[in-house]
Scaffold this active site. Structure first.
Site, short mmCIF file in Angstrom:
data_model
loop_
_atom_site.label_atom_id
_atom_site.label_comp_id
_atom_site.label_asym_id
_atom_site.label_seq_id
_atom_site.Cartn_x
_atom_site.Cartn_y
_atom_site.Cartn_z
N SER A 13 0.84 -1.20 0.00
CA SER A 13 0.00 0.00 0.00
C SER A 13 0.88 1.24 0.00
O SER A 13 2.10 1.17 0.13
CB SER A 13 -0.91 0.01 1.24
OG SER A 13 -0.13 0.11 2.41
N GLY A 16 5.03 2.65 -0.67
CA GLY A 16 5.75 1.45 -1.08
C GLY A 16 5.17 0.83 -2.33
O GLY A 16 5.90 0.38 -3.22
N TYR A 169 7.54 6.93 17.36
CA TYR A 169 7.63 7.08 15.90
C TYR A 169 8.73 8.08 15.53
O TYR A 169 9.56 7.81 14.65
CB TYR A 169 6.27 7.55 15.35
CG TYR A 169 6.30 7.72 13.85
CD1 TYR A 169 6.30 6.62 13.00
CD2 TYR A 169 6.36 9.00 13.27
CE1 TYR A 169 6.36 6.78 11.62
CE2 TYR A 169 6.41 9.16 11.89
CZ TYR A 169 6.41 8.05 11.07
OH TYR A 169 6.47 8.20 9.70
N1 LIG Z 1 2.30 9.06 5.04
C1 LIG Z 1 3.10 10.03 5.47
O1 LIG Z 1 2.69 11.19 5.58
C2 LIG Z 1 4.51 9.74 5.83
C3 LIG Z 1 5.33 10.82 6.21
C4 LIG Z 1 6.66 10.56 6.54
C5 LIG Z 1 7.15 9.28 6.45
N2 LIG Z 1 6.34 8.24 6.10
C6 LIG Z 1 6.91 6.89 6.04
O2 LIG Z 1 6.63 6.32 4.79
C7 LIG Z 1 6.67 4.90 4.88
C8 LIG Z 1 5.50 4.30 4.15
O3 LIG Z 1 4.31 4.71 4.79
P1 LIG Z 1 2.95 5.05 3.99
O4 LIG Z 1 2.68 6.47 4.21
O5 LIG Z 1 2.99 4.51 2.62
O6 LIG Z 1 1.91 4.26 4.90
P2 LIG Z 1 1.07 2.91 4.63
O7 LIG Z 1 0.19 3.08 3.46
O8 LIG Z 1 0.47 2.59 5.96
O9 LIG Z 1 2.19 1.84 4.26
C9 LIG Z 1 3.02 1.28 5.22
C10 LIG Z 1 3.44 -0.09 4.74
O10 LIG Z 1 4.31 -0.65 5.75
C11 LIG Z 1 3.83 -1.95 6.06
N3 LIG Z 1 4.14 -2.37 7.42
C12 LIG Z 1 3.92 -1.71 8.58
N4 LIG Z 1 4.31 -2.46 9.61
C13 LIG Z 1 4.78 -3.63 9.11
C14 LIG Z 1 5.31 -4.81 9.66
N5 LIG Z 1 5.41 -4.99 10.98
N6 LIG Z 1 5.72 -5.79 8.82
C15 LIG Z 1 5.58 -5.68 7.49
N7 LIG Z 1 5.08 -4.58 6.90
C16 LIG Z 1 4.69 -3.57 7.70
C17 LIG Z 1 2.32 -1.85 5.89
O11 LIG Z 1 1.78 -3.15 5.79
P3 LIG Z 1 0.27 -3.50 6.29
O12 LIG Z 1 -0.61 -3.09 5.16
O13 LIG Z 1 0.33 -4.96 6.53
O14 LIG Z 1 0.04 -2.69 7.54
C18 LIG Z 1 2.26 -1.04 4.61
O15 LIG Z 1 2.46 -1.87 3.50
C19 LIG Z 1 6.74 4.59 6.39
O16 LIG Z 1 8.05 4.24 6.74
C20 LIG Z 1 6.34 5.91 7.04
O17 LIG Z 1 6.95 6.05 8.33
C21 LIG Z 1 5.03 8.45 5.78
#
Ligand SMILES: NC(=O)c1ccc[n+]([C@@H]2O[C@H](COP(=O)([O-])OP(=O)(O)OC[C@H]3O[C@@H](n4cnc5c(N)ncnc54)[C@H](OP(=O)(O)O)[C@@H]3O)[C@@H](O)[C@H]2O)c1
Length: 286
Positions: A13, A16, A169
C-alpha cells in the site's frame, strides 16, 4: 534496465506500492516484502497489470519478528544472488499502549528501525554482488521530518520511560536517518550508496488504524496531504535516477538534498553508537 532486482518493503500500500510499481515499469524484477497476504496479492496483481511486467515476486514477512526477517532474507538469497536496490519503506505509528515484540523490543523501534537495520545487513552479500557485477547498488530508507521531534536519548530509545506512540515514531524516524548515514560511511568505496528521505505528508494508509490524537489530526488533514504518487517520487528518484548515482549519505525531500536536519541527525558518534546497539539487539555485525 532489464535484469536489475529491487526489493520494496511494505509494498502492499501507500508509498511502497507506488515505488514497487515504478520499479516494475522500469523493468526491474521487483520483490515485494509484505505481511498482509490479501492486500499484498491484490497489489501484486495490480502492479503486474499496470506495468506489464510479470516479474513481481512476493516474500512474506512481519518486520516485528527478527525470525521472520531472517527467513525472508534467506528466501530472497535462495532465489537471487544480486540485489541492485533495497527500499526500506515499511513503517507504522503505534498506539499509546507500549508493546513489545516477540524479541522483547519496543514495537516501533523494532519494526521501523531494527527492521531496516537487520534486513539490510542480511542482504549485504547480494548488494555487494550487484555493486561488483552491475557497477552499483542502492539502499533507500524512508525516514520522516518527524525526526525533528524525537526526544532522543540513547539510554531510552525504546522509551521504557515516558512512552507515547508518536514519541516512539519520531525516535524511529531519527534512527532511520542516523542508520542510513552510518551505513553510507561503512560501505563507502564499495559502489553501494545509502540515502534517506522524507516523502512529505502523504494521504496513504499511514496512521489509519491507530487510535490517538495524532492519527485523528492526520485524518482531518487528509484533504490537504500529498497523493501517494507524489509521496513516492523521492523514493523512486533515489532508487533509480542516474542523477544520484554515486551520491551517498544524504537526506532528501522533494528530490533535493537537505542539510537542515537537527544537529543530532548529523552526529556521527551517536550514529555509530546506535549502530553498535542495533548490532547487539539483532545479533548481526556488518
Ligand atoms: N504518510 C506520510 O505522511 C509519511 C510521512 C513521513 C514518512 N512516512 C513513512 O513512509 C513509509 C511508508 O508509509 P505510507 O505512508 O505509505 O503508509 P502505509 O500506506 O500505511 O504503508 C506502510 C506499509 O508498511 C507496512 N508495514 C507496517 N508495519 C509492518 C510490519 N510490521 N511488517 C511488514 N510490513 C509492515 C504496511 O503493511 P500493512 O498493510 O500490513 O500494515 C504497509 O504496506 C513509512 O516508513 C512511514 O513512516 C510516511
Amino acid at each position: 534496465m532489464k535484469n536489475k532486482i529491487g526489493i520494496v518493503t511494505g509494498a502492499n500500500s501507500g508509498i511502497g506500492k507506488v515505488t514497487a510499481l515504478a520499479l516494475a515499469k522500469q523493468g526491474f524484477t521487483v520483490v515485494m516484502m509484505c505481511r498482509n497476504r490479501a492486500k499484498a496479492e491484490a497489489a501484486q496483481k495490480e502492479i503486474v497489470r499496470l506495468s506489464g511486467n510479470p516479474q513481481v515476486e512476493m516474500i512474506w514477512v512481519d518486520f516485528a519478528s527478527q525470525r521472520q526477517i531472517r527467513e525472508a532474507a534467506a528466501q530472497f538469497l535462495s532465489m537471487h544472488d544480486c540485489l541492485d536496490v533495497l527500499v526500506n519503506n515499511a513503517g507504522f505509528l503505534a498506539s499509546d499502549k507500549r508493546q513489545l515484540t516477540e524479541d522483547g523490543i519496543e514495537a516501533t523501534f523494532a519494526v521501523n528501525h531494527l527492521g531496516y537495520f537487520l534486513l539490510t545487513g542480511l542482504l549485504m552479500p547480494a548488494l555487494e554482488k550487484a555493486a561488483t557485477q552491475n557497477g552499483e547498488a542502492r539502499v533507500v530508507c524512508v525516514a520522516s521530518e518527524a525526526h525533528r521531534y524525537a526526544p532522543f536519548n540513547l539510554d531510552n530509545v525504546q522509551l521504557e520511560r515516558g512512552y507515547s506512540g508518536i514519541k516512539a515514531y519520531c525516535i524511529s524516524k531519527l534512527c532511520n536517518i542516523l542508520f542510513t548515514a552510518e551505513l553510507a560511511r561503512r560501505v563507502a568505496g564499495k559502489n553501494i550508496t545509502a540515502n534517506s528521505l522524507h516523502p512529505g505528508a502523504v494521504n496513504s494508509g499511514f496512521a489509519q488504524n491507530t487510535p490517538g490524537w495524532f492519527a485523528w489530526l492526520f485524518k482531518i488533514a487528509k484533504p490537504f496531504l500529498m497523493s501517494e504518487e507524489e509521496g513516492a517520487e523521492t523514493s523512486i528518484y533515489l532508487a533509480t535516477s542516474p542523477e544520484v548515482k554515486g551520491i551517498s549519505g544524504g537526506y532528501f525531500y522533494k528530490k533535493r538534498l537537505r542539510r537542515n536536519m537537527i544537529p543530532i541527525a548529523k552526529d556521527e558518534k551517536i550514529a555509530q553508537q546506535l549502530w553498535e546497539m542495533s548490532e547487539k539487539l539483532t545479533n548481526i555485525s556488518y
